[in-house]
Design an enzyme around this catalytic site. Structure first.
Site, PDB file in Angstrom:
ATOM      1  N   ASP A 231      18.612   2.561 -11.245  1.00  0.00           N
ATOM      2  CA  ASP A 231      17.779   3.737 -11.495  1.00  0.00           C
ATOM      3  C   ASP A 231      17.772   4.030 -12.999  1.00  0.00           C
ATOM      4  O   ASP A 231      18.815   3.988 -13.668  1.00  0.00           O
ATOM      5  CB  ASP A 231      18.312   4.948 -10.700  1.00  0.00           C
ATOM      6  CG  ASP A 231      17.289   6.051 -10.610  1.00  0.00           C
ATOM      7  OD1 ASP A 231      16.821   6.339  -9.490  1.00  0.00           O
ATOM      8  OD2 ASP A 231      16.932   6.652 -11.664  1.00  0.00           O
TER       9      ASP A 231
ATOM     10  N   ASN B 137      14.592  10.338  -0.288  1.00  0.00           N
ATOM     11  CA  ASN B 137      13.827  11.584  -0.312  1.00  0.00           C
ATOM     12  C   ASN B 137      12.446  11.310   0.274  1.00  0.00           C
ATOM     13  O   ASN B 137      11.802  10.330  -0.087  1.00  0.00           O
ATOM     14  CB  ASN B 137      13.706  12.095  -1.752  1.00  0.00           C
ATOM     15  CG  ASN B 137      15.061  12.438  -2.346  1.00  0.00           C
ATOM     16  OD1 ASN B 137      15.905  13.019  -1.671  1.00  0.00           O
ATOM     17  ND2 ASN B 137      15.278  12.075  -3.604  1.00  0.00           N
TER      18      ASN B 137
ATOM     19  N   GLN C 130      10.856  13.715  -3.404  1.00  0.00           N
ATOM     20  CA  GLN C 130      10.303  12.364  -3.623  1.00  0.00           C
ATOM     21  C   GLN C 130       9.309  12.399  -4.773  1.00  0.00           C
ATOM     22  O   GLN C 130       8.378  13.219  -4.784  1.00  0.00           O
ATOM     23  CB  GLN C 130       9.617  11.843  -2.352  1.00  0.00           C
ATOM     24  CG  GLN C 130       9.147  10.395  -2.491  1.00  0.00           C
ATOM     25  CD  GLN C 130       8.555   9.817  -1.208  1.00  0.00           C
ATOM     26  OE1 GLN C 130       8.375  10.519  -0.214  1.00  0.00           O
ATOM     27  NE2 GLN C 130       8.249   8.529  -1.243  1.00  0.00           N
ATOM     28  N   SER C 131       9.514  11.523  -5.753  1.00  0.00           N
ATOM     29  CA  SER C 131       8.603  11.484  -6.908  1.00  0.00           C
ATOM     30  C   SER C 131       7.853  10.163  -6.999  1.00  0.00           C
ATOM     31  O   SER C 131       6.833  10.084  -7.682  1.00  0.00           O
ATOM     32  CB  SER C 131       9.382  11.736  -8.206  1.00  0.00           C
ATOM     33  OG  SER C 131      10.373  10.747  -8.398  1.00  0.00           O
TER      34      SER C 131
ATOM     35  N   HIS D  31      12.036   4.077  -0.880  1.00  0.00           N
ATOM     36  CA  HIS D  31      13.194   3.581  -1.626  1.00  0.00           C
ATOM     37  C   HIS D  31      14.447   4.280  -1.162  1.00  0.00           C
ATOM     38  O   HIS D  31      14.413   5.435  -0.728  1.00  0.00           O
ATOM     39  CB  HIS D  31      13.010   3.760  -3.140  1.00  0.00           C
ATOM     40  CG  HIS D  31      12.632   5.143  -3.566  1.00  0.00           C
ATOM     41  ND1 HIS D  31      11.351   5.636  -3.442  1.00  0.00           N
ATOM     42  CD2 HIS D  31      13.358   6.144  -4.105  1.00  0.00           C
ATOM     43  CE1 HIS D  31      11.306   6.873  -3.903  1.00  0.00           C
ATOM     44  NE2 HIS D  31      12.526   7.208  -4.303  1.00  0.00           N
TER      45      HIS D  31
ATOM     46  N   HIS E 299      18.111   5.335  -2.512  1.00  0.00           N
ATOM     47  CA  HIS E 299      19.046   5.490  -3.618  1.00  0.00           C
ATOM     48  C   HIS E 299      20.430   5.098  -3.094  1.00  0.00           C
ATOM     49  O   HIS E 299      20.850   5.588  -2.036  1.00  0.00           O
ATOM     50  CB  HIS E 299      19.142   6.959  -4.043  1.00  0.00           C
ATOM     51  CG  HIS E 299      17.878   7.558  -4.591  1.00  0.00           C
ATOM     52  ND1 HIS E 299      17.660   7.716  -5.938  1.00  0.00           N
ATOM     53  CD2 HIS E 299      16.773   8.057  -3.967  1.00  0.00           C
ATOM     54  CE1 HIS E 299      16.471   8.291  -6.131  1.00  0.00           C
ATOM     55  NE2 HIS E 299      15.921   8.513  -4.943  1.00  0.00           N
TER      56      HIS E 299
HETATM   57  P1  AMP Z   1      12.665   9.944  -5.909  1.00  0.00           P
HETATM   58  O1  AMP Z   1      12.583  11.066  -6.897  1.00  0.00           O
HETATM   59  O2  AMP Z   1      13.616  10.160  -4.772  1.00  0.00           O
HETATM   60  O3  AMP Z   1      11.279   9.525  -5.442  1.00  0.00           O
HETATM   61  O4  AMP Z   1      13.290   8.714  -6.697  1.00  0.00           O
HETATM   62  C1  AMP Z   1      12.578   8.014  -7.647  1.00  0.00           C
HETATM   63  C2  AMP Z   1      13.585   7.432  -8.587  1.00  0.00           C
HETATM   64  O5  AMP Z   1      12.966   6.429  -9.349  1.00  0.00           O
HETATM   65  C3  AMP Z   1      14.185   8.439  -9.561  1.00  0.00           C
HETATM   66  O6  AMP Z   1      15.597   8.516  -9.393  1.00  0.00           O
HETATM   67  C4  AMP Z   1      13.814   7.863 -10.940  1.00  0.00           C
HETATM   68  O7  AMP Z   1      14.823   8.034 -11.906  1.00  0.00           O
HETATM   69  C5  AMP Z   1      13.577   6.415 -10.612  1.00  0.00           C
HETATM   70  N1  AMP Z   1      12.678   5.720 -11.503  1.00  0.00           N
HETATM   71  C6  AMP Z   1      11.451   6.127 -11.932  1.00  0.00           C
HETATM   72  N2  AMP Z   1      10.906   5.203 -12.730  1.00  0.00           N
HETATM   73  C7  AMP Z   1      11.801   4.174 -12.815  1.00  0.00           C
HETATM   74  C8  AMP Z   1      11.812   2.926 -13.510  1.00  0.00           C
HETATM   75  N3  AMP Z   1      10.784   2.519 -14.271  1.00  0.00           N
HETATM   76  N4  AMP Z   1      12.906   2.132 -13.372  1.00  0.00           N
HETATM   77  C9  AMP Z   1      13.939   2.537 -12.620  1.00  0.00           C
HETATM   78  N5  AMP Z   1      13.977   3.699 -11.923  1.00  0.00           N
HETATM   79  C10 AMP Z   1      12.916   4.514 -12.034  1.00  0.00           C
END
Ligand code: AMP
Length: 113
Positions: free
Chosen positions: A30, A86, A93-94, A99, A101
């Site tokens: 991450d 998430n 979730q972003s 995915h 974690h």
């Molecule tokens: P979520 O917020 O649960 O959807 O998790 C998305 C995750 O992706 C977050 O923890 C971010 O830090 C991670 N993330 C976003 N862009 C990247 C990237 N380019 N490389 C690695 N992790 C990323």
């Protein structure tokens, strides 16, 4: 999915710090770690979230959990680890590509943090 960040990472169009890869999934660190060890495991098929898991694609989820167990052993995460997915904006979730974690190396509280 052409505009999906994690699909681009799988294709190598966006750089990532690879942890593991096979024909069904990809794992990478991450970019904003929330624990000393924090990597993401994603299916190579675009599944938007845990809400979109079906009998047709759940094989990816089963496989990912086998991979997580294998990586946890290899990385000596024997004191414990947390797996989080998430689902939906209100759950945090972003990135809308399923995915998991995987976090380890510190104590965790429950239900948050
Ligand atoms: P979520 O917020 O649960 O959807 O998790 C998305 C995750 O992706 C977050 O923890 C971010 O830090 C991670 N993330 C976003 N862009 C990247 C990237 N380019 N490389 C690695 N992790 C990323």
């Amino acid at each position: 999915m052409e505009d999906c960040l994690f699909c681009k990472i799988i294709k190598g169009e966006i750089p990532s710090s690879k942890v593991y890869e096979d024909d069904m999934c990809y794992a990478f660190n991450d970019i904003d770690p929330k624990a000393p060890t924090h990597f993401l495991v994603i299916p190579k098929e675009h599944i938007p979230s845990a809400a979109a898991i079906t009998p047709e694609n759940s094989v990816y989820v089963a496989h990912i959990f086998e991979v997580i167990a294998k990586l946890a052993k290899e990385k000596g995460m024997d004191k414990g680890f947390r797996v989080v997915s998430n689902c939906g904006e209100s759950a945090g979730q972003s990135v809308f590509h399923l995915h998991f974690h995987v976090m380890s190396g510190r104590d965790f509280t429950w239900p948050a943090g």
